[in-house]
Design an enzyme around this catalytic site. Structure first.
Site, PDB file in Angstrom:
ATOM      1  N   PRO A  31       0.850  -1.197   0.000  1.00  0.00           N
ATOM      2  CA  PRO A  31       0.000   0.000   0.000  1.00  0.00           C
ATOM      3  C   PRO A  31       0.881   1.242   0.000  1.00  0.00           C
ATOM      4  CG  PRO A  31       0.049  -1.000   2.197  1.00  0.00           C
ATOM      5  CD  PRO A  31       0.831  -1.900   1.291  1.00  0.00           C
ATOM      6  N   CYS A 114       2.052   2.419   9.978  1.00  0.00           N
ATOM      7  CA  CYS A 114       2.400   3.758   9.483  1.00  0.00           C
ATOM      8  C   CYS A 114       3.028   4.586  10.612  1.00  0.00           C
ATOM      9  CB  CYS A 114       1.158   4.473   8.957  1.00  0.00           C
ATOM     10  SG  CYS A 114       1.522   6.147   8.384  1.00  0.00           S
ATOM     11  N   ASP A 216      12.945  -2.741   2.367  1.00  0.00           N
ATOM     12  CA  ASP A 216      14.190  -2.670   1.583  1.00  0.00           C
ATOM     13  C   ASP A 216      14.361  -3.783   0.559  1.00  0.00           C
ATOM     14  OD1 ASP A 216      14.819  -0.360   2.822  1.00  0.00           O
ATOM     15  OD2 ASP A 216      16.637  -1.076   3.805  1.00  0.00           O
ATOM     16  N   ALA A 238       7.547  -1.957  -1.991  1.00  0.00           N
ATOM     17  CA  ALA A 238       7.011  -0.621  -2.254  1.00  0.00           C
ATOM     18  C   ALA A 238       7.903   0.091  -3.269  1.00  0.00           C
ATOM     19  CB  ALA A 238       6.897   0.162  -0.944  1.00  0.00           C
TER      20      ALA A 238
END
Length: 315
Positions: A31, A114, A216, A238
Protein backbone atom coordinates in the site's frame (compact mmCIF):
# COMPACT_ATOMS: atom_id res chain seq x y z
CA UNK A 1 -16.12 4.40 -6.12
CA UNK A 2 -16.28 1.73 -8.78
CA UNK A 3 -14.50 2.02 -12.10
CA UNK A 4 -17.12 0.06 -13.97
CA UNK A 5 -19.95 -1.14 -11.76
CA UNK A 6 -21.31 -3.62 -14.26
CA UNK A 7 -17.87 -5.14 -14.79
CA UNK A 8 -17.19 -5.23 -11.07
CA UNK A 9 -20.46 -6.98 -10.28
CA UNK A 10 -19.48 -9.67 -12.77
CA UNK A 11 -15.93 -9.97 -11.39
CA UNK A 12 -14.79 -13.16 -9.77
CA UNK A 13 -13.66 -12.36 -6.25
CA UNK A 14 -10.75 -14.55 -5.21
CA UNK A 15 -9.55 -16.17 -2.02
CA UNK A 16 -6.15 -14.55 -1.32
CA UNK A 17 -5.26 -17.46 0.96
CA UNK A 18 -5.04 -19.69 -2.13
CA UNK A 19 -1.84 -17.79 -3.00
CA UNK A 20 -0.26 -18.72 0.32
CA UNK A 21 -1.17 -22.37 -0.23
CA UNK A 22 0.42 -22.46 -3.70
CA UNK A 23 3.89 -23.41 -2.43
CA UNK A 24 5.38 -20.30 -4.09
CA UNK A 25 6.54 -17.10 -2.39
CA UNK A 26 3.66 -14.62 -2.78
CA UNK A 27 4.79 -11.42 -4.55
CA UNK A 28 2.92 -8.39 -3.22
CA UNK A 29 2.61 -4.71 -4.15
CA UNK A 30 2.57 -2.63 -0.96
CA UNK A 31 0.00 0.00 0.00
CA UNK A 32 1.61 3.28 -1.13
CA UNK A 33 0.09 6.72 -0.59
CA UNK A 34 -0.83 8.24 -4.00
CA UNK A 35 0.87 5.44 -5.94
CA UNK A 36 -0.70 1.98 -5.53
CA UNK A 37 -3.91 3.01 -7.30
CA UNK A 38 -5.81 1.07 -9.95
CA UNK A 39 -3.66 2.06 -12.95
CA UNK A 40 -0.40 1.09 -11.23
CA UNK A 41 -1.92 -2.12 -9.85
CA UNK A 42 -2.97 -2.98 -13.41
CA UNK A 43 0.61 -2.46 -14.56
CA UNK A 44 2.35 -4.57 -11.91
CA UNK A 45 -0.17 -7.40 -12.33
CA UNK A 46 1.06 -7.66 -15.97
CA UNK A 47 4.55 -8.32 -14.59
CA UNK A 48 4.03 -11.25 -12.17
CA UNK A 49 2.72 -9.40 -9.11
CA UNK A 50 0.39 -11.84 -7.30
CA UNK A 51 -1.45 -9.58 -4.85
CA UNK A 52 -2.04 -5.82 -4.70
CA UNK A 53 -3.01 -3.44 -1.90
CA UNK A 54 -4.75 -0.10 -2.23
CA UNK A 55 -3.19 2.98 -0.59
CA UNK A 56 -4.23 3.38 3.06
CA UNK A 57 -7.80 4.73 3.43
CA UNK A 58 -9.08 6.26 6.69
CA UNK A 59 -12.02 3.96 7.55
CA UNK A 60 -14.07 6.64 9.34
CA UNK A 61 -13.95 8.96 6.30
CA UNK A 62 -14.76 6.07 3.96
CA UNK A 63 -17.84 5.08 5.96
CA UNK A 64 -19.05 8.66 6.47
CA UNK A 65 -18.52 10.18 3.01
CA UNK A 66 -19.58 9.05 -0.47
CA UNK A 67 -17.14 11.64 -1.82
CA UNK A 68 -14.27 9.93 0.06
CA UNK A 69 -15.35 6.55 -1.31
CA UNK A 70 -15.41 7.87 -4.86
CA UNK A 71 -11.99 9.51 -4.63
CA UNK A 72 -10.21 6.86 -2.56
CA UNK A 73 -11.34 3.58 -4.11
CA UNK A 74 -11.56 2.50 -7.74
CA UNK A 75 -11.43 -1.03 -9.10
CA UNK A 76 -12.46 -3.20 -12.05
CA UNK A 77 -12.91 -6.87 -12.84
CA UNK A 78 -9.22 -7.52 -13.56
CA UNK A 79 -8.10 -5.99 -10.27
CA UNK A 80 -7.99 -9.17 -8.19
CA UNK A 81 -6.97 -10.44 -5.76
CA UNK A 82 -7.21 -7.01 -4.10
CA UNK A 83 -6.67 -5.99 -0.48
CA UNK A 84 -8.03 -2.64 0.73
CA UNK A 85 -5.92 -1.19 3.53
CA UNK A 86 -7.71 0.81 6.22
CA UNK A 87 -6.52 3.04 9.03
CA UNK A 88 -8.91 2.52 11.95
CA UNK A 89 -8.99 2.72 15.73
CA UNK A 90 -12.54 1.50 16.46
CA UNK A 91 -13.76 -2.02 15.80
CA UNK A 92 -17.24 -1.11 14.56
CA UNK A 93 -15.97 1.56 12.16
CA UNK A 94 -13.54 -0.97 10.64
CA UNK A 95 -16.40 -3.49 10.35
CA UNK A 96 -18.65 -0.95 8.62
CA UNK A 97 -15.87 -0.14 6.13
CA UNK A 98 -15.20 -3.86 5.57
CA UNK A 99 -18.89 -4.53 4.90
CA UNK A 100 -19.03 -1.72 2.33
CA UNK A 101 -15.93 -2.93 0.52
CA UNK A 102 -16.67 -6.65 0.73
CA UNK A 103 -18.52 -6.99 -2.63
CA UNK A 104 -15.65 -5.34 -4.51
CA UNK A 105 -12.44 -6.59 -2.86
CA UNK A 106 -10.97 -9.86 -1.61
CA UNK A 107 -9.93 -8.68 1.84
CA UNK A 108 -9.00 -5.80 4.10
CA UNK A 109 -5.79 -4.96 5.91
CA UNK A 110 -5.54 -3.00 9.15
CA UNK A 111 -2.63 -0.56 9.10
CA UNK A 112 -0.61 -1.01 12.30
CA UNK A 113 2.65 0.18 10.77
CA UNK A 114 2.40 3.76 9.48
CA UNK A 115 4.97 5.78 11.50
CA UNK A 116 3.88 9.23 10.32
CA UNK A 117 3.20 11.73 13.09
CA UNK A 118 -0.29 12.63 11.92
CA UNK A 119 -1.37 8.96 11.92
CA UNK A 120 0.02 8.25 15.37
CA UNK A 121 -1.45 11.45 16.85
CA UNK A 122 -4.88 10.38 15.49
CA UNK A 123 -4.52 6.91 17.05
CA UNK A 124 -3.89 5.15 13.73
CA UNK A 125 -1.00 3.22 12.25
CA UNK A 126 2.05 2.14 14.21
CA UNK A 127 0.71 3.18 17.62
CA UNK A 128 -1.63 0.16 17.37
CA UNK A 129 1.28 -2.24 17.90
CA UNK A 130 1.16 -1.03 21.52
CA UNK A 131 -2.55 -1.87 21.77
CA UNK A 132 -2.70 -5.63 21.14
CA UNK A 133 -6.12 -6.05 22.78
CA UNK A 134 -7.62 -3.38 20.50
CA UNK A 135 -6.07 -5.02 17.40
CA UNK A 136 -7.41 -8.39 18.54
CA UNK A 137 -10.88 -6.88 19.09
CA UNK A 138 -10.91 -5.24 15.62
CA UNK A 139 -9.88 -8.47 13.89
CA UNK A 140 -12.45 -10.49 15.81
CA UNK A 141 -15.25 -8.01 15.02
CA UNK A 142 -14.57 -8.12 11.29
CA UNK A 143 -14.36 -11.92 11.36
CA UNK A 144 -17.75 -12.16 13.08
CA UNK A 145 -19.55 -9.59 10.90
CA UNK A 146 -18.40 -10.55 7.38
CA UNK A 147 -20.33 -13.54 6.08
CA UNK A 148 -17.90 -14.48 3.32
CA UNK A 149 -15.36 -16.96 4.84
CA UNK A 150 -12.95 -16.30 1.94
CA UNK A 151 -12.77 -12.57 2.71
CA UNK A 152 -9.38 -12.05 4.33
CA UNK A 153 -8.48 -9.81 7.26
CA UNK A 154 -4.77 -9.11 7.60
CA UNK A 155 -2.63 -6.64 9.54
CA UNK A 156 0.59 -4.83 8.65
CA UNK A 157 2.87 -4.07 11.59
CA UNK A 158 6.25 -2.73 12.66
CA UNK A 159 8.30 -4.42 15.37
CA UNK A 160 8.97 -3.51 19.02
CA UNK A 161 12.43 -3.06 20.50
CA UNK A 162 11.43 -5.99 22.72
CA UNK A 163 10.48 -8.63 20.16
CA UNK A 164 8.50 -10.64 22.74
CA UNK A 165 5.89 -7.88 22.58
CA UNK A 166 5.64 -8.24 18.79
CA UNK A 167 5.26 -12.02 19.03
CA UNK A 168 2.54 -11.52 21.67
CA UNK A 169 0.69 -9.06 19.40
CA UNK A 170 0.89 -11.48 16.46
CA UNK A 171 -0.30 -14.44 18.53
CA UNK A 172 -3.27 -12.43 19.83
CA UNK A 173 -4.17 -11.42 16.26
CA UNK A 174 -3.86 -15.03 15.13
CA UNK A 175 -6.16 -16.20 17.94
CA UNK A 176 -8.73 -13.58 16.80
CA UNK A 177 -8.72 -15.00 13.26
CA UNK A 178 -6.27 -12.86 11.29
CA UNK A 179 -5.48 -14.37 7.86
CA UNK A 180 -1.82 -13.32 7.62
CA UNK A 181 0.52 -10.67 9.02
CA UNK A 182 2.91 -8.43 7.10
CA UNK A 183 5.95 -7.45 9.15
CA UNK A 184 7.98 -4.37 8.29
CA UNK A 185 11.23 -5.22 10.04
CA UNK A 186 11.85 -1.84 11.69
CA UNK A 187 10.63 -0.19 14.87
CA UNK A 188 8.48 2.96 14.87
CA UNK A 189 11.57 5.16 15.37
CA UNK A 190 13.66 3.53 12.63
CA UNK A 191 13.57 4.95 9.10
CA UNK A 192 16.66 4.14 7.03
CA UNK A 193 18.39 1.75 9.44
CA UNK A 194 18.94 -1.84 8.25
CA UNK A 195 15.83 -4.04 8.32
CA UNK A 196 15.78 -6.64 11.11
CA UNK A 197 15.16 -9.72 8.98
CA UNK A 198 16.17 -11.90 11.94
CA UNK A 199 13.17 -10.49 13.82
CA UNK A 200 10.83 -11.42 10.97
CA UNK A 201 12.22 -14.97 11.06
CA UNK A 202 11.56 -15.26 14.82
CA UNK A 203 7.98 -14.04 14.30
CA UNK A 204 7.51 -16.53 11.43
CA UNK A 205 8.76 -19.38 13.62
CA UNK A 206 6.32 -18.36 16.38
CA UNK A 207 3.21 -18.43 14.19
CA UNK A 208 1.15 -20.94 12.24
CA UNK A 209 -0.42 -18.41 9.83
CA UNK A 210 1.41 -16.92 6.81
CA UNK A 211 3.93 -14.13 7.44
CA UNK A 212 4.90 -11.58 4.78
CA UNK A 213 8.31 -9.85 4.95
CA UNK A 214 8.55 -6.14 4.11
CA UNK A 215 11.40 -3.64 4.01
CA UNK A 216 14.19 -2.67 1.58
CA UNK A 217 13.38 -5.22 -1.12
CA UNK A 218 14.48 -3.58 -4.37
CA UNK A 219 15.10 -6.49 -6.79
CA UNK A 220 13.87 -10.02 -7.40
CA UNK A 221 17.21 -11.23 -6.00
CA UNK A 222 16.55 -9.22 -2.82
CA UNK A 223 13.12 -10.83 -2.59
CA UNK A 224 14.62 -14.32 -2.87
CA UNK A 225 17.31 -13.50 -0.30
CA UNK A 226 14.75 -12.11 2.16
CA UNK A 227 12.61 -15.21 1.69
CA UNK A 228 15.61 -17.41 2.57
CA UNK A 229 16.63 -15.20 5.52
CA UNK A 230 13.15 -14.98 7.07
CA UNK A 231 11.35 -18.12 5.79
CA UNK A 232 8.41 -15.76 5.12
CA UNK A 233 5.52 -16.92 2.95
CA UNK A 234 5.42 -13.71 0.93
CA UNK A 235 7.41 -10.55 0.18
CA UNK A 236 5.88 -7.08 0.00
CA UNK A 237 7.60 -4.39 -2.07
CA UNK A 238 7.01 -0.62 -2.25
CA UNK A 239 9.79 1.59 -3.66
CA UNK A 240 11.40 -1.29 -5.54
CA UNK A 241 8.23 -1.64 -7.64
CA UNK A 242 7.96 2.12 -8.17
CA UNK A 243 11.49 2.10 -9.62
CA UNK A 244 10.88 -1.08 -11.62
CA UNK A 245 7.26 -2.28 -11.97
CA UNK A 246 8.57 -5.33 -13.88
CA UNK A 247 10.81 -6.38 -10.97
CA UNK A 248 8.82 -9.50 -10.05
CA UNK A 249 9.06 -10.72 -13.65
CA UNK A 250 12.86 -10.78 -13.29
CA UNK A 251 13.84 -7.53 -15.03
CA UNK A 252 16.78 -5.74 -13.40
CA UNK A 253 15.60 -2.35 -14.62
CA UNK A 254 12.35 -1.10 -16.13
CA UNK A 255 12.07 -2.45 -19.69
CA UNK A 256 10.81 -0.10 -22.41
CA UNK A 257 7.73 -2.25 -22.99
CA UNK A 258 6.77 -1.62 -19.34
CA UNK A 259 7.06 2.15 -19.90
CA UNK A 260 4.87 1.74 -22.99
CA UNK A 261 2.38 -0.31 -20.95
CA UNK A 262 2.28 2.41 -18.28
CA UNK A 263 1.56 5.11 -20.86
CA UNK A 264 -1.26 3.02 -22.37
CA UNK A 265 -2.79 2.05 -19.01
CA UNK A 266 -2.47 5.51 -17.43
CA UNK A 267 -4.10 7.25 -20.41
CA UNK A 268 -6.87 4.64 -20.53
CA UNK A 269 -7.61 5.20 -16.82
CA UNK A 270 -7.46 8.99 -17.03
CA UNK A 271 -4.59 9.16 -14.54
CA UNK A 272 -3.93 12.74 -13.33
CA UNK A 273 -0.82 14.25 -14.91
CA UNK A 274 1.22 14.56 -11.68
CA UNK A 275 0.76 10.87 -10.86
CA UNK A 276 1.38 9.82 -14.49
CA UNK A 277 4.61 11.87 -14.60
CA UNK A 278 5.88 10.85 -11.14
CA UNK A 279 5.58 7.16 -11.98
CA UNK A 280 7.61 7.71 -15.14
CA UNK A 281 10.25 9.64 -13.17
CA UNK A 282 10.62 6.66 -10.83
CA UNK A 283 10.65 4.12 -13.65
CA UNK A 284 13.26 5.98 -15.69
CA UNK A 285 15.54 6.85 -12.76
CA UNK A 286 18.05 4.09 -13.57
CA UNK A 287 17.90 4.32 -17.35
CA UNK A 288 18.27 8.07 -17.98
CA UNK A 289 21.30 10.34 -17.72
CA UNK A 290 21.48 13.32 -15.35
CA UNK A 291 21.00 15.65 -18.31
CA UNK A 292 17.91 13.77 -19.51
CA UNK A 293 16.42 13.85 -15.99
CA UNK A 294 16.84 17.63 -15.84
CA UNK A 295 14.72 17.97 -18.97
CA UNK A 296 12.20 15.18 -18.35
CA UNK A 297 11.45 15.94 -14.70
CA UNK A 298 10.31 19.51 -15.39
CA UNK A 299 7.90 18.68 -18.23
CA UNK A 300 4.50 20.03 -17.30
CA UNK A 301 1.88 18.40 -19.53
CA UNK A 302 0.90 14.95 -20.74
CA UNK A 303 1.48 15.95 -24.37
CA UNK A 304 5.01 17.19 -23.55
CA UNK A 305 5.80 13.88 -21.81
CA UNK A 306 4.40 11.84 -24.71
CA UNK A 307 6.41 13.88 -27.24
CA UNK A 308 9.59 13.41 -25.18
CA UNK A 309 9.11 9.64 -24.85
CA UNK A 310 8.37 9.29 -28.53
CA UNK A 311 11.34 11.38 -29.60
CA UNK A 312 13.92 9.81 -27.26
CA UNK A 313 12.69 6.25 -26.75
CA UNK A 314 10.21 5.53 -29.52
CA UNK A 315 7.48 5.00 -26.92
Amino acid sequence: MIDDIRETEECQLKDPMDLFHSGQVVKICAPMVRYSKLAFRTLVRKYSCDLCYTPMIVAADFVRSAKARDSEFTTNKGDHPLIVQFAAKEAQVLCDAARMICPFADGIDLNCGCPQRWAISEGYGACLINKPELVKDMVRHVRSQIDNPKFSISIKIRIHEDLKRTVDLCQKAEAAGVSWITVHGRSIEERHQPVHYDAIKIIKQSMSIPIVANGDIKTLEDAENVHHLTEADGVMVARGLLANPAMFAGYEETPFECIQDWVDIALEHGTPFTCFHHHLMYMMERITSKQEKKVFNVLSSTSAVLDYLNEHYGV
